[in-house]
Enzyme design. Structure first.
Site, PDB file in Angstrom:
ATOM      1  N   ALA A   1      -1.167   6.593   5.785  1.00 33.49           N
ATOM      2  CA  ALA A   1      -1.863   6.338   7.041  1.00 33.49           C
ATOM      3  C   ALA A   1      -2.971   7.374   7.131  1.00 33.49           C
ATOM      4  O   ALA A   1      -2.835   8.476   6.608  1.00 33.49           O
ATOM      5  CB  ALA A   1      -0.902   6.469   8.225  1.00 33.49           C
TER       6      ALA A   1
ATOM      7  N   LYS B   1      -1.449  -0.733   1.803  1.00 35.43           N
ATOM      8  CA  LYS B   1      -1.081   0.660   2.091  1.00 35.43           C
ATOM      9  C   LYS B   1       0.219   1.080   1.409  1.00 35.43           C
ATOM     10  O   LYS B   1       0.628   2.224   1.535  1.00 35.43           O
ATOM     11  CB  LYS B   1      -0.919   0.863   3.602  1.00 35.43           C
ATOM     12  CG  LYS B   1      -2.118   0.435   4.417  1.00 35.43           C
ATOM     13  CD  LYS B   1      -1.819   0.491   5.902  1.00 35.43           C
ATOM     14  CE  LYS B   1      -2.929  -0.156   6.689  1.00 35.43           C
ATOM     15  NZ  LYS B   1      -2.604  -0.240   8.123  1.00 35.43           N
TER      16      LYS B   1
ATOM     17  N   GLY C   1      -6.399   3.516   7.832  1.00 39.13           N
ATOM     18  CA  GLY C   1      -5.189   2.710   7.747  1.00 39.13           C
ATOM     19  C   GLY C   1      -4.214   3.213   8.801  1.00 39.13           C
ATOM     20  O   GLY C   1      -4.299   4.371   9.209  1.00 39.13           O
ATOM     21  N   THR C   2      -3.315   2.359   9.257  1.00 36.59           N
ATOM     22  CA  THR C   2      -2.528   2.756  10.424  1.00 36.59           C
ATOM     23  C   THR C   2      -1.040   2.952  10.118  1.00 36.59           C
ATOM     24  O   THR C   2      -0.669   4.033   9.673  1.00 36.59           O
ATOM     25  CB  THR C   2      -2.738   1.758  11.568  1.00 36.59           C
ATOM     26  OG1 THR C   2      -2.571   0.442  11.061  1.00 36.59           O
ATOM     27  CG2 THR C   2      -4.146   1.882  12.115  1.00 36.59           C
ATOM     28  N   THR C   3      -0.187   1.967  10.322  1.00 38.58           N
ATOM     29  CA  THR C   3       1.245   2.252  10.419  1.00 38.58           C
ATOM     30  C   THR C   3       2.017   1.929   9.139  1.00 38.58           C
ATOM     31  O   THR C   3       1.904   0.817   8.605  1.00 38.58           O
ATOM     32  CB  THR C   3       1.837   1.437  11.591  1.00 38.58           C
ATOM     33  OG1 THR C   3       1.078   1.716  12.761  1.00 38.58           O
ATOM     34  CG2 THR C   3       3.293   1.814  11.819  1.00 38.58           C
TER      35      THR C   3
END
Length: 271
Positions: free
Chosen positions: A94, A81, A48-50
């Site tokens: 993240a 997220k 997962g990113t931002t």
């Protein structure tokens, strides 16, 4: 299923993690194991990113994009997220998606377990410390490429204000004054929020600034997903106030992204 019983000298107390380890060691959660983690040279791990958070007049806004990646590929377009940790706090992550989601679920259970055993909820700072201990427990896996970096925020009922905490890989806990963002697009989101932030933002202003931060991060970072108008997928936006955790609906988020894009066009930009 019978309830586990422990002698007074071996009582796990209000810690759900300790209770799980003692009552069912073979089913301990992956993040808490110190063996069996995949090697960093193995298959691509889903990440997962931002995610971002900022304070406003009534509490905090927490936001996260919906993209998960495996190497240079999009692995999932609508991963979640941002989660409620309990009634007055939220957690986003993240990093490695599997351990991240597992850590969030365990954190939610830990807070609920503590409240049932002790008869009262942890303070916001106590919750932040609990999450730091979980991250520390994940360190062996983080060193093998399964790092998880959560962002924790909530409304402090004692101080009557929103508070934001970020972490490093060792479980170190750091409180932010006004805002923070982490993940691959965290720097871009953080810079955007920094430029637009001021004390005492209203709810709408804070949500629009969080949306702008994710939008600019998606514009610069290939791992951060922007609004997907065709599929109707938009970043998750939540607020935490004295009234509790509230997730903004997709219709509201879509409308605000539409307003942002129209404003950029009217200013001669190319969104």
């Amino acid at each position: 299923m019978s309830l586990p019983m422990f002698p007074p000298a071996d009582d796990p107390g209000p810690s759900f993690t300790d209770l799980l380890r003692r009552s069912s060691p073979t089913q301990s959660l992956a993040y808490a194991r110190d063996v069996g983690a995949p090697a960093a040279t193995g298959p691509e791990i889903r990440h997962g990113t931002t995610v971002a958070a900022l304070r406003y007049s009534d509490g905090v806004v927490m936001a996260g994009d919906r993209r998960a990646t495996e190497g240079y590929s999009i692995a999932h377009r609508s991963i979640e997220k941002v989660f409620p940790a309990d009634r007055h706090s939220a957690v986003a992550f993240a990093g490695a998606a599997g351990p991240g989601i597992e850590m969030v679920k365990l954190f939610q259970t830990q807070l609920e377990h503590y409240e049932k055993v002790e008869g009262l909820a942890l303070s916001l700072e106590g919750k932040a410390n609990q999450l730091g201990q979980m991250i520390r427990g994940n360190l062996p896996m983080a060193m093998q490429g399964l790092a998880v970096l959560p962002l924790f925020a909530g409304y402090d009922l004692r101080r009557r204000t929103g508070r934001i905490f970020n972490y490093d890989l060792t479980g170190g806990r750091y409180e932010e004054d006004d805002y923070h963002a982490t993940g691959s697009g965290g720097r871009d989101a953080r810079t955007t929020i920094k430029l637009g932030y001021r004390e005492g933002l209203a709810r709408d202003e804070a949500i629009e600034l969080a949306i702008l931060g994710l939008y600019e991060a998606a514009d610069e970072d290939i791992a951060t997903g922007g609004p997907d108008v065709v599929r109707g997928i938009y970043p998750m936006i939540a607020t935490v106030t004295a009234a509790g955790f509230e997730l903004a609906g997709d219709a509201e988020v879509a409308e605000r992204f539409g307003t942002l894009i129209e404003r950029k066009r009217s200013e001669g930009q190319r969104p």
